[in-house]
Each structure stands twice: as structure tokens, then as C-alpha cells.
Design an enzyme around this catalytic site. Sequence first.
Site, PDB file in Angstrom:
ATOM      1  N   ARG A  62       0.977  -1.216  -0.013  1.00 39.68           N
ATOM      2  CA  ARG A  62      -0.026   0.046  -0.019  1.00 39.68           C
ATOM      3  C   ARG A  62       1.161   1.387  -0.055  1.00 39.68           C
ATOM      4  NH1 ARG A  62      -3.310  -2.145   4.853  1.00 39.68           N
ATOM      5  NH2 ARG A  62      -1.256  -2.603   5.383  1.00 39.68           N
ATOM      6  N   LYS A 170       6.904 -16.538   7.919  1.00 42.47           N
ATOM      7  CA  LYS A 170       6.574 -16.810   9.147  1.00 42.47           C
ATOM      8  C   LYS A 170       6.108 -15.383   9.839  1.00 42.47           C
ATOM      9  CE  LYS A 170       9.083 -16.815  13.014  1.00 42.47           C
ATOM     10  NZ  LYS A 170      10.076 -15.928  13.986  1.00 42.47           N
ATOM     11  N   HIS A 200      14.023 -19.358   7.982  1.00 40.82           N
ATOM     12  CA  HIS A 200      15.266 -19.108   7.335  1.00 40.82           C
ATOM     13  C   HIS A 200      16.528 -19.959   8.101  1.00 40.82           C
ATOM     14  CE1 HIS A 200      15.338 -15.879  10.770  1.00 40.82           C
ATOM     15  NE2 HIS A 200      16.704 -16.092  10.618  1.00 40.82           N
ATOM     16  N   LYS A 204      20.469 -21.455   6.689  1.00 37.24           N
ATOM     17  CA  LYS A 204      21.934 -21.217   7.012  1.00 37.24           C
ATOM     18  C   LYS A 204      22.743 -22.222   6.640  1.00 37.24           C
ATOM     19  CE  LYS A 204      20.283 -18.408  10.953  1.00 37.24           C
ATOM     20  NZ  LYS A 204      20.873 -16.862  10.744  1.00 37.24           N
ATOM     21  N   ASP A 257       8.209 -17.426  18.687  1.00 36.05           N
ATOM     22  CA  ASP A 257       8.906 -16.679  17.763  1.00 36.05           C
ATOM     23  C   ASP A 257      10.403 -17.318  17.346  1.00 36.05           C
ATOM     24  OD1 ASP A 257       9.775 -14.241  16.475  1.00 36.05           O
ATOM     25  OD2 ASP A 257      11.275 -13.949  17.717  1.00 36.05           O
ATOM     26  N   HIS A 262      12.333 -22.026  14.410  1.00 30.69           N
ATOM     27  CA  HIS A 262      13.823 -22.243  14.124  1.00 30.69           C
ATOM     28  C   HIS A 262      14.396 -23.469  14.964  1.00 30.69           C
ATOM     29  CE1 HIS A 262      13.055 -18.646  12.164  1.00 30.69           C
ATOM     30  NE2 HIS A 262      13.197 -17.821  13.038  1.00 30.69           N
ATOM     31  N   LYS A 362      16.722 -13.103  24.025  1.00 26.57           N
ATOM     32  CA  LYS A 362      17.016 -11.804  23.616  1.00 26.57           C
ATOM     33  C   LYS A 362      17.782 -10.953  24.850  1.00 26.57           C
ATOM     34  CE  LYS A 362      13.436 -10.935  20.105  1.00 26.57           C
ATOM     35  NZ  LYS A 362      14.350 -11.358  18.715  1.00 26.57           N
TER      36      LYS A 362
HETATM   37  C1  BG6 Z   1      13.183 -14.299  13.348  1.00 23.86           C
HETATM   38  C2  BG6 Z   1      12.580 -13.754  14.902  1.00 23.86           C
HETATM   39  O1  BG6 Z   1      12.592 -15.214  12.873  1.00 23.86           O
HETATM   40  O2  BG6 Z   1      14.644 -14.731  13.770  1.00 23.86           O
HETATM   41  C3  BG6 Z   1      13.438 -12.550  15.203  1.00 23.86           C
HETATM   42  O3  BG6 Z   1      11.383 -13.479  14.626  1.00 23.86           O
HETATM   43  C4  BG6 Z   1      14.793 -13.191  15.529  1.00 23.86           C
HETATM   44  O4  BG6 Z   1      13.038 -12.139  16.531  1.00 23.86           O
HETATM   45  C5  BG6 Z   1      15.571 -13.608  14.285  1.00 23.86           C
HETATM   46  O5  BG6 Z   1      15.443 -11.940  15.952  1.00 23.86           O
HETATM   47  C6  BG6 Z   1      16.905 -14.117  14.411  1.00 23.86           C
HETATM   48  O6  BG6 Z   1      17.345 -14.539  12.874  1.00 23.86           O
HETATM   49  P1  BG6 Z   1      19.030 -14.590  12.875  1.00 23.86           P
HETATM   50  O7  BG6 Z   1      18.872 -14.900  11.514  1.00 23.86           O
HETATM   51  O8  BG6 Z   1      19.476 -13.279  13.304  1.00 23.86           O
HETATM   52  O9  BG6 Z   1      19.639 -15.625  13.928  1.00 23.86           O
END
Ligand code: BG6
Length: 512
Positions: A62, A170, A200, A204, A257, A262, A362
Site C-alpha cells: 500500500r 513466518k 530461514h 543457514k 518466535d 527455528h 534476547k
Molecule cells: C526471526 C525472529 O525469525 O529470527 C526474530 O522473528 C529473531 O525475533 C530472528 O531475531 C533471528 O534470526 P537470525 O538469523 O538473526 O539469527
Amino acid sequence: MPTASPNPLTVGLSKALLPEPCSLVIFGGAGDLSRRKLLPGLYNLMRDGVLPANFAVVGFARTDLDDERFRALAREGIEKYSRRSLDPDAFEHFARNLFFVRGGFADPAAYAALAKRLDEIEPGCGVPGNRIFYLSIPPSVMGVCVDQLQTAGLVRPPDAPPFSRIIVEKPIGHDLESARQLNATVARVFDENQVFRIDHYLGKETVQSLLVMRFANSIFEPLWNQKYVDHVQITVAEEEGVGTRANYYEEAGALRDMVQNHILQVLCLTAMEPPWSLSPDVVRDNRRAVLQGLRPIAGKDVEQHVVRAQYASGFHHGVEVPGYRNEPNVKPDSTTETYVALKCFIDNWRWAGVPFYLRTGKRMPKRASEIAVQFKEVPPILFNTDLHSPLEPNVLTVRIQPDEGLSLKIATKLPGPKVRIYPVKMDFRYGTTFGEQSPEAYERLLLDVMAGDATLFMRRDAVEASWTWAMGILEAWQERGTRWLPQYPAGSWGPLEAEKLIGADGRKWRAL
Ligand code: BG6
């Protein structure tokens, strides 16, 4: 100008598939992911000569942009976030293939405009009608977007060229129910083999190399089971706080998250059985089997096996930073967890009784993600006889990021006349050995979609299996209705409760 050529990057895990010329439509094209990862990723792929020579990228959002302003946004993203610096000539070539369509996600006229625009630009870009739709948008609008794509006639049947594929970013749902609904919505329009759900972490480099390490070497696999492994630790530590993402994160928390997706995917690659072939569904069947073998943690067990916590104010590289509750857009009495540590078991023949300790948070002291497999001690016969000072066990560590590599801790004899045992590390670093930066996870995954290789993507059943497991924990938390969570100062390794969780088993978290 660079053209597509065979390169190790273009070889999917399953077979040597080549990425095909296509248009990539990014819904949410003006957003953060597009600016930071997708556009720089595509630019790097072009610079590496692995992007198909004929491609078009269409941003759809948008936001008040046109082609020129979208190109400027791409330039800024590449200057800031690309692993290769911006080369003016290469960027000019790249930018010629970038376009923008402005529109709302529920607006049929915008989809008609998108269809018309694609028809206009594709011949000039040499794209034969292959299209990838990337949903980098909130889950609440994914359903409408998928329906509109169909109504506008933008989705082609799965079995004949040119192809239509969809990438779902996601979060894939907020819980099991919403994940199922989203999967069902997508399935109304797309066949499962057209759907690429991104996690993702699977893109890696070191995560992928786990498969190679396990199955291209003969020395690890015989030890990779409950007879020899004492326990496994998987850590994903982040330095950053919640930043500007509180609106999303307040509803998510660390379990949704990071763990549900992951970390569980990393666990799957660590623990899966050897697949009988590298074809996508065989590998994905084996990953899913790990999720199905995960012992549920629910009800009272949750308190015993899972720790959740929130960061309080503290220091980040010597600078004072606020606690989570004082971050912008976070409720002052928020009980969203920014840290989770848990102990789980995989109830199958290979892993019976082996604890897997998982943790993520975090505002940890540093960014460090790794898988550590700790082997059992040698018997206390020759060298391990002093109960008060046991030998350090062998540990195989896969460093996911940063400083990607592997290390193996082994006992050696200190030089000299006496037998004194000292632990040393055999260390392999990607950077030192191969001397170049690994491609970003998104680069690899985008190429795989262009090549139609789904190995590193989440299949519908795996997403639902991982939510099924996570729900036990989420429901117990909801029932308990906690008003206060354990705190840990920003810049520390988490709360005392997490030390106690692992300490109760006579073990310790690894110092990273
Ligand atoms: C994301 C999360 O999927 O992955 C984030 O939503 C997180 O909160 C991130 O910071 C971490 O990814 P990477 O590749 O930086 O380890």
C-alpha cells in the site's frame, strides 16, 4: 553482465536443479524483510552469477511508491545490509528489473493491475510466465491475498509450465488452530508442491552442513545415539532486544518466535534418522518423524521442564539499556517471555533417555547459536578415576553463527614425563578454510524456490506437528496466568531458574 551458471549454490540438496527465469512478486515489498534481506539477497545472487539472467522483481504494497522509488529503496537496503558492497553498474542492471505496484491486499483492482503489469513487463525481461508470490505480510491478510491471487487468475495449475509458487513467511499461525486455518486457506488455491514455507534457519549454511557432517562422514553416525551421547544443548542467543517489533512480539514471545520454528527445525536436523534418499519429501518425512517423537510437555510438567523469563534493564556493550517492559509499545505489565529454556526428550530407539536442552533469549551478552553434542564419560578405569576431578567429556559443537564452524573437544596428554590430561579443541572455521563469506540464508532459499526444491522448507504436516507440541506448553502457561516472570538483567545469560533446570540433572549450560 553476470548470467546464471552452474555453481554449488544452485545445486539443491536433492539434485542439480537450476533456478528458472521467473518473476518474484513480494507482497509487503516496501517492508523490513524486503529491504534488509530479500532485495539485498537477490542483488548478491545476481553478483554471484547464480540468479537466472531473466528475472523480474515486483514489489506490491500500500506504500506510496512507484518503480523509481522502489529502486531507491532497494539501493538503500543494499547499501546498508548487503554482504557485498554496492557496485553502481551491477546495481543499474539489477534495478532495471525492479518494479512496483501499489495496492491494498484486499483490493481486487490492485490484483488486476498486478496481473496486467506482469503481462507487460515479463516479455521485456525474458520471463516466460513463471511466477513466485512471496507473502511477507501479516498472517491476518495472507488468506485474503491468496484468494485475490486466485480471483485475478494469477495462479496456474501445478502440473504444467509456466509455474506459480507461493512463499509463506513466518509466523505461520499463532497457535495450532490458526496454523491449520492458514494452511487450509493456502491449500484451497495452491497444491502443496507449489507451497514453500520459509524457516530461514534451514537456509543457514551451517545448519545445512549438519546433514553433510552426519551423513558424509563415517565417524560420527555410529556414536550419534543414546549409547554414546550424554545430552545435547541447542542455544540461540541474541544480543538485540525487541527493537521496534513489540507489536508483533508482545503477542508472540520467545516460544512462538524462536522455539516452535527455528530451534525445532535445528533439533530435527540434529536428531533425524538418515533419510534413504535426498529427495525433498524423504528428508522432510524424517524431519517430521522427530517432531512426532517429541515427548509432549504439558500440564504440571511444564513448570518442571520449561523456564520462561523476561529481560530487565542492564547493559549492552557498556551502554545502559531498558528492560523489556520499558521498551516502546510494550505493556508495562507485560508477561511476554523474551527467554525460554527447556528440557525435552525424543521418545524413539535412537534417543531414548537423552535430554535435549534448548534455550534462546534476547538481550544475551552476545550473538551466538550452536548445537553441542556432549558424549558420555569414559569409564573410571584408567584415566578417569578421580571422582572429585572427572575428565572433561568430549563435546562436538556445530557453531551456527557467527564464526561458523565445528569443534571437537578431546582429552590429550600434556607434554612431559607425567601423565597429565588436558582438554583441547580441534577447530574448523568456515571463514578460515574457505576464505569467503557464506551466502545469507534467504539467498539460498530464494534460489531453491526458483529451482523448485522444497527440501529446506516446512511441509504442512511438520508445521502442524511442531505447533501440536508447542501447544502443551502454551496452554499450561495460559492456565497458570502468571502475572510475573523471572527476570534476567539485559546482557546476562538468563535467569537463575534456567541454571537450576539443567543443574538439577548435574549438568551445566555451556559457556559461550
Ligand atoms: C526471526 C525472529 O525469525 O529470527 C526474530 O522473528 C529473531 O525475533 C530472528 O531475531 C533471528 O534470526 P537470525 O538469523 O538473526 O539469527
